[in-house]
Design an enzyme around this catalytic site. Structure first.
Site, PDB file in Angstrom:
ATOM      1  N   ALA A 124       0.782  -1.002   0.017  1.00  0.00           N
ATOM      2  CA  ALA A 124       0.012   0.236  -0.058  1.00  0.00           C
ATOM      3  C   ALA A 124       0.849   1.178  -0.077  1.00  0.00           C
ATOM      4  CB  ALA A 124      -0.861  -0.030   1.083  1.00  0.00           C
ATOM      5  N   GLY A 169       1.801   1.583  -3.403  1.00  0.00           N
ATOM      6  CA  GLY A 169       0.730   1.622  -4.469  1.00  0.00           C
ATOM      7  C   GLY A 169       0.145   3.250  -4.301  1.00  0.00           C
ATOM      8  N   ASP A 170       0.231   3.902  -2.554  1.00  0.00           N
ATOM      9  CA  ASP A 170      -0.179   4.954  -2.546  1.00  0.00           C
ATOM     10  C   ASP A 170       0.379   6.265  -3.494  1.00  0.00           C
ATOM     11  OD1 ASP A 170      -1.534   7.211  -1.223  1.00  0.00           O
ATOM     12  OD2 ASP A 170       0.320   7.414  -0.118  1.00  0.00           O
ATOM     13  N   ALA A 171       1.844   5.943  -3.639  1.00  0.00           N
ATOM     14  CA  ALA A 171       2.743   6.889  -4.202  1.00  0.00           C
ATOM     15  C   ALA A 171       2.514   6.791  -5.853  1.00  0.00           C
ATOM     16  CB  ALA A 171       4.287   6.467  -3.846  1.00  0.00           C
TER      17      ALA A 171
END
Length: 139
Positions: free
Chosen positions: A15, A18-20
């Site tokens: 995550a 993935g967030d970046a």
């Protein structure tokens, strides 16, 4: 890029990546639409990157059977991860779903599935821009 073993990574690490990736893809998309004022970009980006937006998008993905079995596996890995941070501006359910969406994006990126990731992001842009996430269920 360093080769990371996404299969061995926990949901929160996926995550985190993935967030970046999600954030840079949304920001690039918004700038490409011609928006130039940072305040406008920030306001617009909330429709894509908030936990509530992620939860609404996931509801549509689930309802339309959009995700593969493997993508759903990585979503669940992120959603079910034990997080020690508190949800900001949302409830725990939406926060956990958001973490799952980010983990799934991290998996797609780290596994080299750029074409599928781009396809998914284009689908996400369409959902948001068509207003399909505006009336999200209250979580």
């Amino acid at each position: 890029m360093e080769k990371l073993d996404y299969e061995q990574m926990n949901g929160l690490s996926l995550a985190y990546i993935g967030d970046a990736i999600y954030e840079i893809k949304v920001r690039t998309h918004l700038v490409a639409t011609g928006l130039t004022k940072v305040n406008d970009l920030q306001k617009k980006s909330r429709h894509y990157v908030s936990a509530k937006a992620h939860a609404a998008l996931f509801d549509i993905m689930r309802d339309e059977d959009y995700l593969t079995e493997t993508e759903m596996h990585y979503f669940k890995r992120g959603r079910n991860a034990k997080s020690y941070t508190k949800a900001k501006n949302t409830n725990v359910v939406a926060y956990r779903i958001s973490t799952g969406v980010e983990a799934m994006v991290g998996y797609l990126y780290l596994s080299g599935q750029e074409e599928r990731l781009d396809q998914m992001m284009n689908w996400i842009y369409e959902q948001v821009e068509q207003g399909r996430t505006d009336d999200a269920k209250t979580r």
